[in-house]
Design a protein around this motif. Structure first.
Motif, PDB file in Angstrom:
ATOM      1  N   UNK A 158      -6.788 -11.512  -1.994  1.00  0.00           N
ATOM      2  CA  UNK A 158      -6.784 -10.396  -1.070  1.00  0.00           C
ATOM      3  C   UNK A 158      -6.886  -9.121  -1.908  1.00  0.00           C
ATOM      4  N   UNK A 159      -7.800  -8.228  -1.522  1.00  0.00           N
ATOM      5  CA  UNK A 159      -8.009  -6.987  -2.273  1.00  0.00           C
ATOM      6  C   UNK A 159      -7.685  -5.809  -1.364  1.00  0.00           C
ATOM      7  N   UNK A 160      -6.834  -4.921  -1.862  1.00  0.00           N
ATOM      8  CA  UNK A 160      -6.432  -3.746  -1.102  1.00  0.00           C
ATOM      9  C   UNK A 160      -6.964  -2.482  -1.764  1.00  0.00           C
ATOM     10  N   UNK A 161      -7.505  -1.583  -0.957  1.00  0.00           N
ATOM     11  CA  UNK A 161      -7.858  -0.252  -1.414  1.00  0.00           C
ATOM     12  C   UNK A 161      -6.721   0.694  -1.070  1.00  0.00           C
ATOM     13  N   UNK A 162      -6.133   1.314  -2.062  1.00  0.00           N
ATOM     14  CA  UNK A 162      -4.972   2.185  -1.856  1.00  0.00           C
ATOM     15  C   UNK A 162      -5.232   3.552  -2.483  1.00  0.00           C
ATOM     16  N   UNK A 163      -4.358   4.511  -2.172  1.00  0.00           N
ATOM     17  CA  UNK A 163      -4.404   5.825  -2.807  1.00  0.00           C
ATOM     18  C   UNK A 163      -2.988   6.233  -3.172  1.00  0.00           C
ATOM     19  N   UNK A 164      -2.863   6.776  -4.374  1.00  0.00           N
ATOM     20  CA  UNK A 164      -1.582   7.307  -4.813  1.00  0.00           C
ATOM     21  C   UNK A 164      -1.840   8.582  -5.609  1.00  0.00           C
ATOM     22  N   UNK A 165      -1.114   9.623  -5.301  1.00  0.00           N
ATOM     23  CA  UNK A 165      -1.301  10.923  -5.942  1.00  0.00           C
ATOM     24  C   UNK A 165      -2.755  11.386  -5.829  1.00  0.00           C
ATOM     25  N   UNK A 166      -3.399  11.003  -4.743  1.00  0.00           N
ATOM     26  CA  UNK A 166      -4.761  11.455  -4.487  1.00  0.00           C
ATOM     27  C   UNK A 166      -5.855  10.630  -5.129  1.00  0.00           C
ATOM     28  N   UNK A 167      -5.507   9.616  -5.933  1.00  0.00           N
ATOM     29  CA  UNK A 167      -6.506   8.812  -6.632  1.00  0.00           C
ATOM     30  C   UNK A 167      -6.621   7.415  -6.032  1.00  0.00           C
ATOM     31  N   UNK A 168      -7.834   6.882  -6.039  1.00  0.00           N
ATOM     32  CA  UNK A 168      -8.082   5.548  -5.504  1.00  0.00           C
ATOM     33  C   UNK A 168      -7.525   4.479  -6.435  1.00  0.00           C
ATOM     34  N   UNK A 169      -6.976   3.429  -5.845  1.00  0.00           N
ATOM     35  CA  UNK A 169      -6.457   2.284  -6.589  1.00  0.00           C
ATOM     36  C   UNK A 169      -7.017   1.009  -5.968  1.00  0.00           C
ATOM     37  N   UNK A 170      -7.283   0.002  -6.796  1.00  0.00           N
ATOM     38  CA  UNK A 170      -7.685  -1.317  -6.312  1.00  0.00           C
ATOM     39  C   UNK A 170      -6.625  -2.327  -6.723  1.00  0.00           C
ATOM     40  N   UNK A 171      -6.075  -3.007  -5.749  1.00  0.00           N
ATOM     41  CA  UNK A 171      -4.996  -3.966  -5.968  1.00  0.00           C
ATOM     42  C   UNK A 171      -5.475  -5.360  -5.587  1.00  0.00           C
ATOM     43  N   UNK A 172      -5.338  -6.322  -6.496  1.00  0.00           N
ATOM     44  CA  UNK A 172      -5.783  -7.695  -6.265  1.00  0.00           C
ATOM     45  C   UNK A 172      -4.562  -8.594  -6.139  1.00  0.00           C
TER      46      UNK A 172
END
Length: 718
Positions: free
Chosen positions: A364-378
C-alpha cells in the motif's frame, strides 16, 4: 526600422517608450451602464455589455486591444523571438515517455521532430515488439487551430479504444471509438462529453460515459452505450440533480468495479459502483453523501480501503469488506454504507496531511504531506512494515506515478525539484532498489549544478508561517539589487509544487530570482491551510502573498523596484486583489486568465462552473458572502491609484474564466488608474483557459510575458 535601431530599442524599458508617445492611444471601451441589485445593494457595471462573444462590437473591441498590445510590445519582439527560440531549443523534440504495461501491452507517448502534438503508441508483449500507432495527434490536429485529445481507454480484449477530442478549447469533447487492429473509427460520434470520464465493461461491447451540459459545462449524466447502437438511444443510468457537484467516472484499478464519483468541491463525496461484468445492472451507493464528509476508495481483493475525513481533518485510512448493499436488500449491518463497521488502519495526524493512495497486491502506497513537502510512504500488506522514500533536496515535488498493474512489487513515481528536471523512477518495494528510468533531457547546455534552491518560512501578519520555495542561478546577488518573480495560486486546496521548469531558465540566466509562495488556500500545510484561505477567510490568501513580497524586499532577495508577480485563473484573482491592496510593491504583474469579477460571476448560475464554486467563494445571494466578496473582488475594488505595469491575458473560448472578466477589468482600469504605467490586454481569439494547444505554440505566450518583465527590469537587451 533597421535592425540596429530595433535591437537598441529593446534595451530600453517599455515605460520609456510610452513616455516617448510613439504609440497609439489605447482603446476605450464604450460605457453602457447597467444596474445590478443584490441583497438591497445596487452596483453599476459600465462594461457588462462585453458579455457577448457573438456581438461584433465586442469582437472589435478585443481586436483593438490586441492591436494596441501588439503595437506597444513591438519593440520587444526580437527578445520574444530569442526567448521562444531558447525555450524551444531546450526541448528534446524527438522524445518518448517511459512505457508502462497494462494488460498484454506496453504503452508509450512519442514526440517527433517539429511535432506539436503527442503520438500514442503501444507494443504487444515486450518493448522490442513492433510499434502500433494508436493516435497520431499531429495528423488528427490538421485543419484545426486548436486540438486536444482528451484521453483514451482500451477495452479488456485490447482491441478497441474510446477516445475524445476538442477542437475549440471549450472543453466540450466528442467521443469516438477506434478499432486498434483495423484502424477503423466507428460511426458513433457522441458530442458534449467529459474528457477521460469513460469506462469499458468486461464484455468489450458496452461502455459508460459522462455527458456535459453545454451551457454550464458541468458533467451531470452517465450513459450506457452498446457498440453499433444509435447514441441517441443510449441509456441514462445516473443523473446528478445537484449542480453544485462535479462528476467523474472510471474503472477501478482492480478492474472489478466501474465507479461514479460525485464531489461537492471539497465538502462532500459520494461513490456509486457497478460490477464491470454486469453492465446492465444498477449502480449502488458505497456510502451516501453527507455534508462535511469527503472520502476516496480503492478496491483491494475482498475489501475496500477508504481515505476519509470522518472525525479526521487531515484524513485517515480505514477499511471495510467488499460488501455492497444492493437496492433490494434490507438495511443490515456490515455493508459499506455502515460506517460503524469501518476499521481504522492509519489514524488522523495533526502534522501530516494524507492526500492520496495506491494499492498493490502486496503493498500500500500513501501520498502524504508534512511541513508543506510531499512524502511517499510504502507499507507492506503482509508485515505492515513501512518506510518513507528519501529525496534529499530542500524543495521538491514527488508523487505516485502511473501504476496500472496490480500484481507488481514495483512502484513507479515521479520526482522533480526547482533544480532537478522531471524524473521517473521505479522503486522495488521489497528490495528497496531505486532505478532512474528517465530524466527530462534539457538541451542547450543546462547544468543543474549552476542553480541552487532554498526553502524559507515567512511569518504573515497574523502569525501564520508561510512556506516559500526559491530558486536562482548561483552567483545571483541577494543584496537588494536583483529582480524577483513571485508566483502563487492559493485556491481550491490545490498545491503549488516546487517543480522544475526549463522555461524558467531564461529568467534565471538573466539574473531573476524565482519565488513560489505556498499561501493559504492551498493544502500544502494540511487541511486547515485550505480552510483558512476560502470563503470568509479568503483575504488570508491575499495577505499572505503581500507579506511574502514585503519579506523578499526586506531580506534583500528583491530590489524594491524590481519585484514582479504572476498568477493565473484563481491566481489571477490573487493578482487583482494584491494590486488593489499594495500596488506600490510591484514593478509589473502578469495576470493570466484572471477571475476578477467575482460577485457578478458567482451571481450568474448560468455561467459554467458557478454553482460548483459556492463552497470555495460563497454564495453571494447570502448577504454575508456578498459583502465579503464585494470587499475583495478586483473588478469592484478598482480605485483611483497608481497600478503596476500590467499584462492581462485571456482566451475567447475560455470555459473556466469567461473572457469578459479580464476585458471588463482592463476597461475599468483604463478609466480609473493614475500614472502612465502600461496596461495591456491580450486575447487569444482561438483558445480557451489553457491557452494555445501544442507544445511549442504555447511557448510564444510565455515568451511575451517574460519579455514584458525582463524589459521592465532593465534586462531586455539581446
Amino acid at each position: 526600422m533597421n535592425k540596429h535601431i530595433l535591437l537598441t530599442l529593446t534595451a530600453f524599458s517599455l515605460h520609456s517608450l510610452m513616455n516617448a508617445q510613439t504609440l497609439p492611444k489605447p482603446p476605450v471601451a464604450a460605457v453602457k451602464p447597467k444596474t445590478l441589485t443584490t441583497n438591497g445593494d445596487s452596483r453599476t457595471d459600465n462594461y457588462y455589455w462585453l458579455n457577448n462573444r457573438e456581438d461584433k462590437e465586442v469582437i472589435n473591441y478585443l481586436t483593438d486591444e490586441n492591436a494596441y498590445t501588439d503595437a506597444v510590445l513591438a519593440p520587444q519582439k526580437p527578445l520574444e523571438d530569442k526567448l521562444f527560440a531558447e525555450m524551444k531549443g531546450r526541448i528534446k523534440q524527438q522524445d518518448q515517455s517511459v512505457p508502462y504495461k497494462e494488460g498484454a501491452y506496453y504503452y508509450q507517448t512519442n514526440f517527433v521532430q517539429g511535432g506539436e502534438y503527442p503520438i500514442y503508441v503501444r507494443k504487444k508483449g515486450s518493448l522490442t515488439a513492433p510499434e502500433e500507432v494508436m493516435f497520431d495527434c499531429n495528423a488528427l490536429a490538421k485543419g484545426h487551430n486548436y486540438y486536444n485529445l482528451g484521453g483514451f481507454e482500451v477495452s479488456d480484449n485490447d482491441e478497441l479504444a474510446i477516445f475524445c477530442e476538442d477542437t475549440v478549447s471549450r472543453r466540450l469533447y466528442t467521443l469516438r471509438v477506434k478499432n486498434l487492429k483495423t484502424g477503423q473509427i466507428y460511426p458513433e460520434a457522441i458530442p458534449n462529453v467529459e474528457a477521460g470520464d469513460f469506462a469499458w465493461a468486461t464484455d468489450n461491447k458496452t461502455f459508460f460515459y459522462v455527458k456535459k451540459d453545454p451551457k454550464t459545462l458541468l458533467g451531470y449524466q452517465v450513459y450506457r452505450h452498446m457498440l453499433g447502437n444509435d447514441p441517441k438511444k443510449d441509456v441514462l443510468v445516473y443523473e446528478e440533480k445537484d449542480n453544485q457537484f462535479y462528476m467523474a467516472l472510471y474503472r477501478m484499478k482492480s478492474k472489478k468495479y466501474i465507479a461514479i464519483n460525485c464531489d461537492h468541491n471539497g465538502v462532500t463525496s459520494e461513490y456509486r459502483l457497478l460490477e464491470a461484468k454486469n453492465p446492465n445492472g444498477e449502480f449502488v451507493v458505497f456510502y451516501p453523501r453527507e455534508r462535511g464528509h469527503e472520502y476516496d476508495i480503492q478496491h483491494y481483493k475482498d475489501k475496500f480501503y477508504v481515505r476519509t475525513n470522518y472525525k479526521a481533518q487531515n484524513f485517515r485510512l480505514m477499511e471495510t469488506p467488499d460488501k455492497l448493499r444492493q437496492p433490494n436488500m434490507k438495511a443490515e449491518t456490515g455493508y459499506t454504507n455502515d460506517r460503524s463497521k469501518w476499521t481504522e488502519v492509519i489514524p488522523n495526524r495533526a502534522d501530516v496531511f494524507f492526500q492520496n493512495m495506491d494499492v498493490f497486491a502486496n503493498h500500500l502506497v500513501l501520498g502524504e504531506r508534512k511541513d508543506g513537502l510531499a512524502k511517499l510512504r510504502v507499507i507492506n500488506q503482509k508485515t505492515k512494515a513501512d518506510e518513507y522514500l528519501d529525496f534529499g533536496e530542500p524543495a521538491y515535488v514527488a508523487g505516485i506515478g502511473q501504476n496500472p498493474d496490480f500484481n507488481t512489487d514495483i512502484l513507479r513515481y515521479g520526482y522533480s525539484s526547482l533544480t532537478t528536471p522531471a524524473s521517473v523512477f521505479d522503486y522495488n518495494m521489497d528490495t528497496k532498489a531505486k532505478t532512474l528510468l528517465k530524466q527530462q533531457e534539457v538541451l542547450g547546455g543546462f547544468d543543474k549544478n549552476n542553480y541552487t534552491s532554498e526553502r524559507v518560512f515567512v511569518t504573515a501578519r497574523d502569525g501564520a508561517r508561510v512556506p516559500v520555495s526559491i530558486v536562482y542561478r548561483k552567483g545571483t546577488p541577494k543584496d537588494g539589487t536583483s529582480p524577483v518573480l513571485q508566483y502563487a495560486y492559493g485556491s481550491y486546496g490545490s498545491n503549488t509544487e516546487p517543480g522544475f521548469s526549463s522555461n524558467r531558465i531564461s529568467l534565471l540566466d538573466r539574473g531573476f530570482i524565482y519565488a513560489i509562495a505556498h499561501i493559504r488556500g492551498g493544502q500544502e500545510m494540511g487541511r486547515q491551510w485550505y480552510e483558512d484561505g476560502k470563503l470568509l477567510k479568503k483575504k488570508n490568501t491575499f495577505n499572505d502573498f503581500v507579506d511574502v513580497s514585503k519579506w523578499l524586499i526586506a531580506n534583500k532577495y528583491a530590489a524594491p523596484d524590481k519585484l514582479f508577480a504572476l498568477g493565473g485563473s484563481a491566481g489571477g484573482l490573487l493578482m487583482g486583489a494584491v494590486i488593489n491592496q499594495a500596488p506600490e510593491l510591484y514593478r509589473g504583474v502578469v495576470a493570466a486568465v484572471p477571475f476578477v469579477d467575482v460577485v457578478t460571476t458567482m451571481l450568474d448560475e448560468s455561467i459554467p462552473l458557478t454553482t460548483g464554486e459556492f463552497e470555495e467563494w460563497g454564495n453571494p445571494k447570502k448577504k454575508a458572502y456578498y459583502d465579503y466578496m464585494l470587499s475583495y473582488s478586483p473588478y469592484d475594488q478598482v480605485s483611483k491609484q497608481t497600478y503596476p505595469n500590467l499584462l492581462v491575458t485571456t482566451g475567447l473560448h475560455d470555459s473556466q474564466v469567461q473572457y469578459w472578466e479580464p476585458a471588463k477589468w482592463v476597461a475599468k482600469l483604463r478609466t480609473m488608474k493614475t500614472g502612465d504605467n502600461l496596461l495591456l490586454l491580450h486575447t487569444n481569439m482561438e483558445a480557451g483557459h489553457g491557452g494555445a494547444s501544442g507544445r511549442f505554440q504555447a511557448l510564444k505566450e510565455v515568451a511575451m510575458e517574460y519579455a514584458f518583465m525582463l524589459n521592465l527590469a532593465g534586462k531586455g537587451s539581446l
